[in-house]
Design an enzyme around this catalytic site. Structure first.
Site, short mmCIF file in Angstrom:
data_model
loop_
_atom_site.label_atom_id
_atom_site.label_comp_id
_atom_site.label_asym_id
_atom_site.label_seq_id
_atom_site.Cartn_x
_atom_site.Cartn_y
_atom_site.Cartn_z
N GLY A 16 43.45 41.02 34.63
CA GLY A 16 43.52 39.59 34.34
C GLY A 16 44.74 39.19 33.56
N ARG A 17 44.66 39.23 32.23
CA ARG A 17 45.71 38.69 31.38
C ARG A 17 47.05 39.38 31.59
NH1 ARG A 17 43.23 36.15 26.76
NH2 ARG A 17 44.60 37.13 25.25
N LYS A 39 29.68 39.78 37.67
CA LYS A 39 30.64 40.14 36.62
C LYS A 39 29.97 39.97 35.26
CE LYS A 39 35.45 39.76 35.21
NZ LYS A 39 35.25 39.77 33.75
N CYS A 70 30.92 35.53 30.45
CA CYS A 70 31.80 34.61 29.71
C CYS A 70 31.22 34.33 28.33
CB CYS A 70 31.95 33.31 30.49
SG CYS A 70 32.97 32.08 29.62
N GLY A 122 39.12 44.82 31.55
CA GLY A 122 39.29 44.72 30.11
C GLY A 122 40.41 45.57 29.56
#
Length: 323
Positions: A230-231, A146, A107, A208
């Protein structure tokens, strides 16, 4: 044709498939996790929880660890910089039903980094290895890490960190194929990711910029055993099914605006059930831009939506939309 989508064994745990929901702070809570499982995700990863906060009995952090049967299988992500609190948080997550414990070391958020957690852990692989070892010793479920391929573009750290994680007992590594300084922008470095995959024997899950079957195939060809999405799942929680179909030579059904709004309303209703009307609607508004788009006057509708505070009014607004 290569069968890219299949079961994935992570230590003692076998995931139904290798297309997983990536953890996203403020997004991958219980209602969204359940929705993505319906959309074909093999495992859903929860938003990260502070090990420090768990150690001091923070009520909100403890609630974030709670899961129910609709949200499983689930990977619970924790973050911190101290071996004792990481072990305690891992134990707490296991007790709450986590199938996998994931440690965040990628992060780039400044608040997290100032606490010595997130991507700054990449600066000291030995210390990071001790955190992994502490969690592995504390729990019976698999522990994963991660992280990212680099802190700065061109200065690759991913392979070294993956080897350290493997040596300390991690069952898999999730690797974001961008440097931390890139956050979520730019093309993923698949060559660097391939180097990571070749460096370890444990599974590497690529992450990613995975938006469709074509991109997913590139990640698999780089050597990934699975993917974290994810997004791209926000606004289309059925992307896991869509990617699986595309990789199998099928044409996924398009996610049109009418269907997207219908699913969004279902998510809002679940949020209200989980958190109550005020908080549930407030949480739902965070991602409105992903859901209310691609139709006439979408910007105007979003503006009206974010001012509403009652579920009945939201239902009425959505019922009157034309696409």
């Amino acid at each position: 044709m290569t069968a890219w989508v299949h079961e994935l064994k992570i230590g003692s745990f076998t995931a139904p498939n290798n297309l997983w929901l990536a953890p996203m702070a403020g997004v991958t809570d219980g209602p969204f996790r359940a929705l993505c499982l319906r959309g074909g995700a093999g495992v859903v990863c929860a938003e990260m929880v502070s090990a420090h906060a768990v150690h001091y009995g923070n009520a909100r952090s403890r609630r974030m660890l709670q899961v129910d049967a609709r949200e499983k299988p689930v990977s619970m992500q924790i973050f911190g910089s101290d071996e004792q609190t990481i072990a305690e948080a891992a134990l707490a997550a296991e007790a709450c039903g986590a199938d996998v414990i994931d440690i965040n070391a990628g992060c780039p958020v400044k608040k997290i980094n100032k606490a010595g957690a997130g991507c700054v852990l990449m600066k000291d692989p030995v210390h990071l290895g001790r955190l992994v070892a502490a969690a592995v010793k504390a729990v019976k479920v698999p522990v994963t890490l991660k992280t990212r391929i680099a802190l700065k573009r061109g200065v690759l750290l991913g392979a070294e960190i993956a080897r350290v994680a493997e040596s300390e007992g991690a069952a898999a590594v999730a690797m974001h194929a961008r440097a931390a300084e890139d956050v979520h922008s730019g093309e993923p470095d698949l060559e660097a990711l391939a180097h990571v995959c070749a460096a370890v024997k444990i599974p590497v899950l690529g992450n990613g910029g995975i938006t469709d079957g074509a991109v997913a195939e590139q990640f698999f060809k780089a050597g990934c055993a699975g993917l974290l999405i994810g997004r791209a799942a926000v606004g289309n929680p059925y992307i896991f099914r869509d990617i699986a179909q595309a990789l199998n030579g099928q044409t996924p059904a398009p996610m049109g605006p009418a269907r997207r709004v219908q699913i969004y309303l279902e998510l809002i209703e679940e949020n209200v059930l989980r958190y109550g009307e005020k908080i549930g609607i407030g949480r739902s508004k965070k991602t409105a831009g992903y859901w209310l788009r691609d139709f006439p006057n979408a910007a105007e509708v979003r503006g009206r939506f974010v001012r509403l505070e009652q579920l009945a009014d939201i239902r009425s607004l959505f019922a009157g939309l034309t696409f």
